[in-house]
Design an enzyme around this catalytic site. Structure first.
Site, PDB file in Angstrom:
ATOM      1  N   HIS A 307      -1.547   7.004 -61.167  1.00  0.00           N
ATOM      2  CA  HIS A 307      -1.977   7.682 -62.000  1.00  0.00           C
ATOM      3  C   HIS A 307      -1.309   9.051 -62.858  1.00  0.00           C
ATOM      4  O   HIS A 307      -1.090   9.622 -61.524  1.00  0.00           O
ATOM      5  CB  HIS A 307      -3.542   7.830 -61.947  1.00  0.00           C
ATOM      6  CG  HIS A 307      -4.342   8.153 -63.527  1.00  0.00           C
ATOM      7  ND1 HIS A 307      -3.668   9.836 -64.713  1.00  0.00           N
ATOM      8  CD2 HIS A 307      -5.005   7.977 -64.164  1.00  0.00           C
ATOM      9  CE1 HIS A 307      -4.483   9.653 -65.035  1.00  0.00           C
ATOM     10  NE2 HIS A 307      -5.159   9.060 -65.488  1.00  0.00           N
ATOM     11  N   ASP A 365      -8.939   1.331 -64.129  1.00  0.00           N
ATOM     12  CA  ASP A 365      -8.716   0.063 -64.860  1.00  0.00           C
ATOM     13  C   ASP A 365      -9.432  -0.676 -64.188  1.00  0.00           C
ATOM     14  O   ASP A 365      -8.679  -2.072 -63.902  1.00  0.00           O
ATOM     15  CB  ASP A 365      -7.236  -0.261 -65.312  1.00  0.00           C
ATOM     16  CG  ASP A 365      -7.441   0.736 -66.870  1.00  0.00           C
ATOM     17  OD1 ASP A 365      -6.324   1.363 -67.400  1.00  0.00           O
ATOM     18  OD2 ASP A 365      -7.896   0.535 -67.998  1.00  0.00           O
TER      19      ASP A 365
HETATM   20  C1  SDX Z   1      -5.023   4.836 -67.801  1.00  0.00           C
HETATM   21  O1  SDX Z   1      -3.263   9.745 -68.741  1.00  0.00           O
HETATM   22  C2  SDX Z   1      -4.094   9.053 -68.791  1.00  0.00           C
HETATM   23  O2  SDX Z   1      -4.901   9.628 -68.794  1.00  0.00           O
HETATM   24  C3  SDX Z   1      -4.818   7.116 -68.972  1.00  0.00           C
HETATM   25  C4  SDX Z   1      -6.044   6.774 -68.267  1.00  0.00           C
HETATM   26  C5  SDX Z   1      -6.966   6.801 -69.538  1.00  0.00           C
HETATM   27  O3  SDX Z   1      -8.101   7.280 -69.204  1.00  0.00           O
HETATM   28  O4  SDX Z   1      -6.200   7.969 -70.472  1.00  0.00           O
HETATM   29  O5  SDX Z   1      -6.526   7.465 -67.818  1.00  0.00           O
HETATM   30  C6  SDX Z   1      -6.272   5.416 -69.065  1.00  0.00           C
HETATM   31  O6  SDX Z   1      -4.004   4.155 -68.833  1.00  0.00           O
HETATM   32  C7  SDX Z   1      -4.781   4.553 -66.454  1.00  0.00           C
HETATM   33  C8  SDX Z   1      -3.472   4.137 -65.485  1.00  0.00           C
HETATM   34  C9  SDX Z   1      -3.457   2.438 -65.757  1.00  0.00           C
HETATM   35  N1  SDX Z   1      -2.116   1.888 -65.970  1.00  0.00           N
HETATM   36  C10 SDX Z   1      -1.501   1.089 -64.297  1.00  0.00           C
HETATM   37  O7  SDX Z   1      -2.808   0.508 -63.988  1.00  0.00           O
HETATM   38  C11 SDX Z   1      -0.360   0.728 -64.932  1.00  0.00           C
HETATM   39  C12 SDX Z   1      -0.506   0.835 -63.306  1.00  0.00           C
HETATM   40  N2  SDX Z   1       0.194   2.069 -63.140  1.00  0.00           N
HETATM   41  C13 SDX Z   1       1.149   2.475 -63.680  1.00  0.00           C
HETATM   42  O8  SDX Z   1       2.288   2.383 -64.218  1.00  0.00           O
HETATM   43  C14 SDX Z   1       1.496   3.878 -63.461  1.00  0.00           C
HETATM   44  O9  SDX Z   1       0.978   4.812 -61.794  1.00  0.00           O
HETATM   45  C15 SDX Z   1       1.494   4.877 -64.902  1.00  0.00           C
HETATM   46  C16 SDX Z   1       2.588   4.580 -65.847  1.00  0.00           C
HETATM   47  C17 SDX Z   1      -0.703   4.929 -64.912  1.00  0.00           C
HETATM   48  C18 SDX Z   1       1.374   6.286 -63.835  1.00  0.00           C
HETATM   49  O10 SDX Z   1       3.072   6.819 -63.884  1.00  0.00           O
HETATM   50  P1  SDX Z   1       3.723   8.303 -63.856  1.00  0.00           P
HETATM   51  O11 SDX Z   1       2.810   9.337 -63.821  1.00  0.00           O
HETATM   52  O12 SDX Z   1       4.989   7.901 -64.301  1.00  0.00           O
HETATM   53  O13 SDX Z   1       4.301   7.729 -62.489  1.00  0.00           O
HETATM   54  P2  SDX Z   1       5.930   6.896 -61.920  1.00  0.00           P
HETATM   55  O14 SDX Z   1       6.385   6.035 -63.086  1.00  0.00           O
HETATM   56  O15 SDX Z   1       6.829   8.182 -62.031  1.00  0.00           O
HETATM   57  O16 SDX Z   1       5.457   6.364 -60.540  1.00  0.00           O
HETATM   58  C19 SDX Z   1       5.129   6.934 -59.520  1.00  0.00           C
HETATM   59  C20 SDX Z   1       5.725   6.540 -58.029  1.00  0.00           C
HETATM   60  C21 SDX Z   1       7.625   5.414 -58.012  1.00  0.00           C
HETATM   61  O17 SDX Z   1       7.655   5.590 -57.170  1.00  0.00           O
HETATM   62  P3  SDX Z   1       8.868   6.400 -57.352  1.00  0.00           P
HETATM   63  O18 SDX Z   1      10.045   5.929 -58.401  1.00  0.00           O
HETATM   64  O19 SDX Z   1       8.567   7.529 -57.236  1.00  0.00           O
HETATM   65  O20 SDX Z   1      10.259   5.149 -56.073  1.00  0.00           O
HETATM   66  O21 SDX Z   1       4.401   5.996 -57.773  1.00  0.00           O
HETATM   67  C22 SDX Z   1       5.341   4.469 -58.156  1.00  0.00           C
HETATM   68  C23 SDX Z   1       6.183   4.443 -59.387  1.00  0.00           C
HETATM   69  O22 SDX Z   1       7.611   3.141 -58.804  1.00  0.00           O
HETATM   70  N3  SDX Z   1       4.376   4.041 -58.798  1.00  0.00           N
HETATM   71  C24 SDX Z   1       3.674   2.232 -58.564  1.00  0.00           C
HETATM   72  C25 SDX Z   1       1.928   1.640 -59.348  1.00  0.00           C
HETATM   73  N4  SDX Z   1       2.284   3.374 -60.142  1.00  0.00           N
HETATM   74  C26 SDX Z   1       3.331   3.769 -59.970  1.00  0.00           C
HETATM   75  N5  SDX Z   1       3.892   1.658 -57.703  1.00  0.00           N
HETATM   76  C27 SDX Z   1       3.683   0.231 -57.465  1.00  0.00           C
HETATM   77  N6  SDX Z   1       2.445   0.320 -58.426  1.00  0.00           N
HETATM   78  C28 SDX Z   1       2.150   1.024 -59.170  1.00  0.00           C
HETATM   79  N7  SDX Z   1       1.111   0.665 -60.004  1.00  0.00           N
END
Ligand code: SDX
Length: 430
Positions: A307, A365
Site C-alpha cells: 500500500h 483487498d
Molecule cells: C487499494 O491509495 C489507497 O488508499 C488505495 C486503497 C483505497 O482504499 O482507496 O487502499 C485501495 O487500491 C489498495 C491497494 C490494492 N492494490 C494491490 O493490492 C495491488 C498490489 N499492490 C501493489 O501494486 C502496490 O503495493 C500498490 C500499488 C498498492 C502501492 O504501490 P506503491 O506505493 O507505488 O509502491 P511501489 O510500487 O513503489 O512498491 C514499493 C516496492 C517496489 O519494490 P522496489 O522497486 O522498491 O524494489 O515494493 C514492491 C515494489 O516492487 N511491491 C511489491 C508489491 N507492492 C509493492 N512487491 C510484490 N508484491 C506487491 N504487492
C-alpha cells in the site's frame, strides 16, 4: 497563534522562505504555492509520493500505526458499532447523526433508490458479457443525461440532491449490472429493507421464489461497505477531485472515479487477488508465487499486498479477516481452500525479509474477495461493490472541494524532456 515555521530553499544563492503548514495529525506540509512565481522552478513528484494535493477534514490514515479515521472515528470502532448509512452521514456532514437525523437520512436514501425507468434501456446496449464495471461507468455517467435538476455543482441544493441520488442509486445500478450480466430480470429496490439487505435482495432474489436475506450476510455486507467508504486522496478520489475542479457535473465526476478504481493496482485488486489465490490453488505452490513477486525481472506482484500509505497492517484487512471467518462458518465452508491458501500466503510473505523490508502487508483487498465469493458474488462483481461503497467517499470529497473558496482548476506542470523548438521539414525533405 504559534509563530508560523518556514522552510528555506536556496537556489543559485538566493533563499526562499516557504511556509510550513501544521496539520491536526500527520506530517507537516511545505506550502509551495508561490514557489514558481517566486523562484521560477517546479517541484517534481510523479505518483505524488510526497505531495499533499489538498487539505481535508474527512479521513486520516496513519500508515505507520495502521490507523484509519473517518471524521476522527477509528475504522475498527465504526465497523463494530456503526453501520454504513450512519458512516455515510458522518462522511457527508462531518459528524455522527442524532437518532432523529439518522432516521431522516435513512428515509431520504431509501426513497431515492429507484432509477429513472428509461435508464433501464442503457443496460440493454451492453453485451451480456460486458464487465459490470464497464456498465457502471456508462450508466453512472449517463445519469448526467437524466437528472438535469442536480447537475450544477455551483448550486448547493443541487449538490445535496446529487449526493443523495448517488449514494441511494449506486446499489441499484450495481445490482442491475449484475442481473443483466447473468440474464436475470432486474429486481426493484424495496423500502422495507435496510441498505445492505436491499442490495443483496436486488442481486440474489428471482421472481420465481421468495428470497429471504440472511441477517448475518447482510451485516457482513454492510461492514464491507463501511470498510470501503473513504480513504483520503487515493487514485480514484483524486480523479473525482480533478474532474470536479473543471466544473464537471457530479455524475461525470463519479463515473471518472469508477473508471480509475477499476485498475488492478487500485480497486480492481480484489478481483485480481481472488484470481491469484485460485491460480496458486494449493498451499504447496505458494513459494513459487512469492519467488515471482520478489523477482526483480518479473513485474508480478502479490495482489492484495502492499500500500502507498500503510507500512503496517491495513486496519480494514484485520476487520475483513474476522468477517471472513464469520461468513465462511455461516456458509459451512470454514475449511474454504482459498482461505487456507490466503492465510498461509500471508504467513509466508510476512515471514519473508523482502516483504518485511519493503513493509508490504495485506491490504483491504486481500480478504474481501473470499467473503464476497462465499456470499455468492462472481469475481466480476467485486470491484463494482467497492465502487458502490466508495461512492459516499467520492461524493464527500467532491462536496468538500466545492466548498473550498480557494478552489482552482487542477493543472499540474511537467519536467519537459522533449525536443527544443525545431523548424517544420517538408515531407519531400525528410
Ligand atoms: C487499494 O491509495 C489507497 O488508499 C488505495 C486503497 C483505497 O482504499 O482507496 O487502499 C485501495 O487500491 C489498495 C491497494 C490494492 N492494490 C494491490 O493490492 C495491488 C498490489 N499492490 C501493489 O501494486 C502496490 O503495493 C500498490 C500499488 C498498492 C502501492 O504501490 P506503491 O506505493 O507505488 O509502491 P511501489 O510500487 O513503489 O512498491 C514499493 C516496492 C517496489 O519494490 P522496489 O522497486 O522498491 O524494489 O515494493 C514492491 C515494489 O516492487 N511491491 C511489491 C508489491 N507492492 C509493492 N512487491 C510484490 N508484491 C506487491 N504487492
Amino acid at each position: 497563534m504559534a509563530e508560523q515555521k518556514t522552510a528555506t530553499l536556496t537556489i543559485d544563492g538566493i533563499s526562499y522562505e516557504l511556509p510550513i503548514l501544521s496539520p491536526t495529525a500527520g506530517p507537516n506540509v511545505i506550502d509551495i504555492r508561490k514557489l514558481y512565481s517566486q523562484a521560477g522552478v517546479f517541484t517534481y513528484d510523479p505518483g505524488f509520493t510526497s505531495t499533499a494535493a489538498c487539505d481535508s477534514t474527512i479521513t486520516f490514515i496513519d500508515g505507520d500505526k495502521g490507523e484509519l479515521l473517518h471524521r476522527g472515528y477509528p475504522i475498527d470502532q465504526l465497523a463494530e458499532k456503526s453501520h454504513y448509512l450512519e458512516v455515510c452521514f458522518a462522511l457527508l456532514y462531518g459528524n455522527l447523526p442524532s437518532a432523529e437525523e439518522l432516521e431522516k437520512f435513512e428515509r431520504l436514501v431509501t426513497n431515492h433508490t429507484m432509477i429513472h425507468e428509461q435508464m433501464h434501456n442503457f443496460f440493454r446496449g451492453f453485451r451480456r458479457d460486458a464487465h459490470p464495471m464497464a456498465t457502471m461507468v456508462g450508466v453512472v455517467g449517463a445519469m448526467s443525461a437524466f437528472y438535469h435538476d442536480s447537475t450544477d455543482p455551483n448550486d448547493p441544493h443541487q449538490r445535496e440532491v446529487a449526493s443523495i441520488r448517488l449514494v441511494a442509486k449506486m446499489p441499484t445500478i450495481a445490482a442491475m449490472a449484475y442481473k443483466y450480466s447473468i440474464g436475470q430480470p432486474f429486481v426493484y429496490p424495496r423500502n422495507d429493507l435496510d441498505y445492505a439487505s436491499n442490495f443483496l435482495h436486488m442481486c440474489f432474489s428471482v421472481p420465481a421464489e421468495e428470497y429471504h436475506v440472511n441477517p448475518i450476510l447482510a451485516r457482513a455486507m454492510d461492514r464491507i461497505f463501511t470498510l470501503h467508504a473513504d480513504h483520503e486522496q487515493n487514485a480514484s478520489t483524486s480523479t473525482v477531485r480533478l474532474a470536479s475542479s473543471s466544473g464537471a457535473n457530479p455524475f461525470a465526476c463519479i463515473a471518472a472515479g469508477i473508471a480509475c478504481l477499476w485498475g488492478p493496482a487500485h480497486g480492481g485488486a480484489n478481483q485480481a487477488c481472488l484470481e491469484m489465490l485460485k491460480e496458486i490453488g494449493t498451499v504447496d505452490r505458494i513459494p513459487e508465487f512469492i519467488a515471482r513477486a520478489k523477482d526483480k525481472n518479473d513485474n508480478y506482484r502479490l495482489m492484495g499486498f502492499g500500500h502507498r500509505v500503510y507500512k503496517n497492517f491495513d486496519p480494514r484487512a484485520t476487520v475483513m479477516k474476522k468477517s471472513a471467518d464469520e461468513v465462511l462458518e455461516l456458509m459451512g465452508v470454514e475449511d474454504n481452500p482459498l482461505l487456507q491458501v490466503a492465510m498461509e500466503l500471508e504467513k509466508q510473505a510476512l515471514a519473508d525479509p523482502y516483504f518485511a523490508e519493503k513493509k508490504l502487508f495485506p491490504n483491504v483487498d486481500f480478504y474481501s474477495g473470499i467473503i464476497l465469493e462465499a456470499m455468492g458474488f462472481p469475481t466480476s462483481m467485486f470491484t463494482p461493490i467497492f465502487a458502490l461503497a466508495r461512492t459516499v467517499g467520492w461524493v464527500s470529497q467532491w462536496k468538500e472541494q466545492l466548498d473550498d473558496p480557494q478552489l482552482k482548476i487542477g493543472r499540474p506542470r511537467q519536467l519537459y524532456m522533449g525536443e527544443a523548438a525545431i523548424d517544420y521539414v517538408d515531407i519531400e525533405d525528410r
